[in-house]
Design a protein around this motif. Sequence first.
Motif, PDB file in Angstrom:
ATOM      1  N   THR A  69       0.863  -1.294  -0.068  1.00  0.00           N
ATOM      2  CA  THR A  69      -0.027   0.154  -0.108  1.00  0.00           C
ATOM      3  C   THR A  69       0.896   1.194   0.085  1.00  0.00           C
ATOM      4  O   THR A  69       1.866   1.129   0.393  1.00  0.00           O
ATOM      5  N   ASP A  71       0.538   5.954  -0.887  1.00  0.00           N
ATOM      6  CA  ASP A  71      -0.420   7.133  -0.926  1.00  0.00           C
ATOM      7  C   ASP A  71       0.018   7.965  -1.908  1.00  0.00           C
ATOM      8  O   ASP A  71       1.182   8.360  -2.156  1.00  0.00           O
ATOM      9  N   ALA A  73      -0.195  11.541  -3.531  1.00  0.00           N
ATOM     10  CA  ALA A  73      -0.137  13.086  -2.939  1.00  0.00           C
ATOM     11  C   ALA A  73      -0.944  14.066  -3.819  1.00  0.00           C
ATOM     12  O   ALA A  73      -1.611  14.982  -3.231  1.00  0.00           O
ATOM     13  N   GLN A  88      -7.505   1.369  -6.096  1.00  0.00           N
ATOM     14  CA  GLN A  88      -7.384   2.444  -5.390  1.00  0.00           C
ATOM     15  C   GLN A  88      -8.689   3.027  -4.723  1.00  0.00           C
ATOM     16  O   GLN A  88      -9.697   2.938  -5.427  1.00  0.00           O
ATOM     17  N   THR A  91      -6.758   8.586  -2.197  1.00  0.00           N
ATOM     18  CA  THR A  91      -5.333   8.688  -2.600  1.00  0.00           C
ATOM     19  C   THR A  91      -4.664   7.374  -2.375  1.00  0.00           C
ATOM     20  O   THR A  91      -3.381   7.204  -2.743  1.00  0.00           O
ATOM     21  N   SER A  92      -5.218   6.261  -1.707  1.00  0.00           N
ATOM     22  CA  SER A  92      -4.665   5.076  -1.199  1.00  0.00           C
ATOM     23  C   SER A  92      -4.481   3.894  -2.329  1.00  0.00           C
ATOM     24  O   SER A  92      -5.705   3.703  -2.833  1.00  0.00           O
ATOM     25  N   PRO A 125       5.026   8.746  -4.620  1.00  0.00           N
ATOM     26  CA  PRO A 125       4.144   8.483  -3.554  1.00  0.00           C
ATOM     27  C   PRO A 125       5.136   8.255  -2.395  1.00  0.00           C
ATOM     28  O   PRO A 125       6.403   8.083  -2.379  1.00  0.00           O
TER      29      PRO A 125
END
Length: 492
Positions: A69, A71, A73, A88, A91-92, A125
């Motif tokens: 996992t 993120d 931005a 997804q 944002t994850s 990320p």
Amino acid sequence: MRHPPRSGLLLVGAAVALVGTAIAPTVTASGATPACTVEYSVTNQWDSGFQGAVKITNNMAPVSSWSLTFDFAQGQKVTQGWNAEWSQSGTSVTAANESWNGSLATGASVSAGFLASWSGSNTAPTGFKLNGTACNVDGEPTPTDPPPTDPPPTGEAPKLHVSGNKLVDAGGATRRMLGVNRSGGEFMCVQGYGIFDGPVDDAAVKAIADWKANTVRIPLNEECWLGLSNIKPEYGGADYIAAVKDLVAKVEAHGMTPIVELHWSHGQYTGNSAGCSDVHATCQKPMPDAQYAPSFWASVAGTFKDDPAVAFDLFNEPYPDRATSATTQAWTCWRDGGTCPGISYEVAGMQDLVDAVRGTGARNVVLAGGLAYSNDLSQWLTYKPADPTGNLVAAYHVYNFNTCASESCWNSTLAPVAAQVPLVAGEIGENTCSHGFVDTVMKWFDDRNLSYLGWTWNTWDCSSGPSLISDYDGTPTSYGIGLRDHLRALDG
């Protein structure tokens, strides 16, 4: 091979531009090894999208399944991926293992790729976690500088010519072509995604040399080289030619022989064994076309005629024998071209292409494959095109599923050819995800001091076609390990 496996993988609306790999700096602590590391890179980027990749290394206890996992931005959105199940939420982003790559031993790595959209900025990320454990950190993280780049290689590829039934260098020493195919240049450009499939920087070429390969065959696309109107300008014409020249130079810098080869060509064919119904160069056609193929070879030969280290492979896998059941007609079409039975477009024969090359003054070694997708050389000597320089080589392809895939066939059809001209197996491979068949091929060719190249140096999987590697750092597949270990043993 008649089709590259990646052709259907990147079906998205945007086009991928060829850019340098941008690797996000790995964050580590001063001290202990992180529990896991993730190398993130942007391999291609264009106006509204990009192609990215992650390489995950597990430094913890072995796991039977994994989930990464991280993120984004700045609004990046994953649209498609491979080698992992990508999803997804906001944002994850999550990349979970496929059924076939879930096991990850201590110290083992796995790579996966994706396509994504972006706008404004495309920063790397953060917050990578493997099965919930933070990666690239141990205690309080501090950024590290990127590693220094290696000095440029200083090798030199041999200048080749034909002497009797051998390939020799400028000093007269026999040279066998032993190496790999580097697919991508034949299909990425015409599909609108880029120029090459995967990295072709110096590190990627060095990885091939580290297998002790001495030759790299580079499949090309006729329409892309010529910059025809159906090709996106950034992937055709001058840009495409420059990219090919750059790859050729890198191959030579590592002391390896580059073979540039016409793989996909223009001309509509819808007959027996047609790979596609498209007039454009989007699949393997039975023969090169008279409209563009001679121009392609005149341009290619003009580009490399002052570099005798470059060899030319005229046409990947002719199969006019599938368009007509008459063997004599098929071989006549192969050599002389023109109006061929069962083929609707005007054909350029092997003689036309040899003439196009030699008309530029180029004396480079030229390879010509036979019928049945280059698997049939039974009448190659009878129909051999005339070459005023004497630098003509017979090309042969063999896979475990071909008609001529046994020692008895090789003894009866290949040995007589190899007794008169150099013989290069431009593609060898098998669809078993193993290397038992290519081991047999290599032994037969070794015993006769002949040449062979494995298909292919691309990170596809067995269901798509024979793939030598699982990572462009040279990590072999269970199939590729046979070729790698054999080349290293020969070199030793």
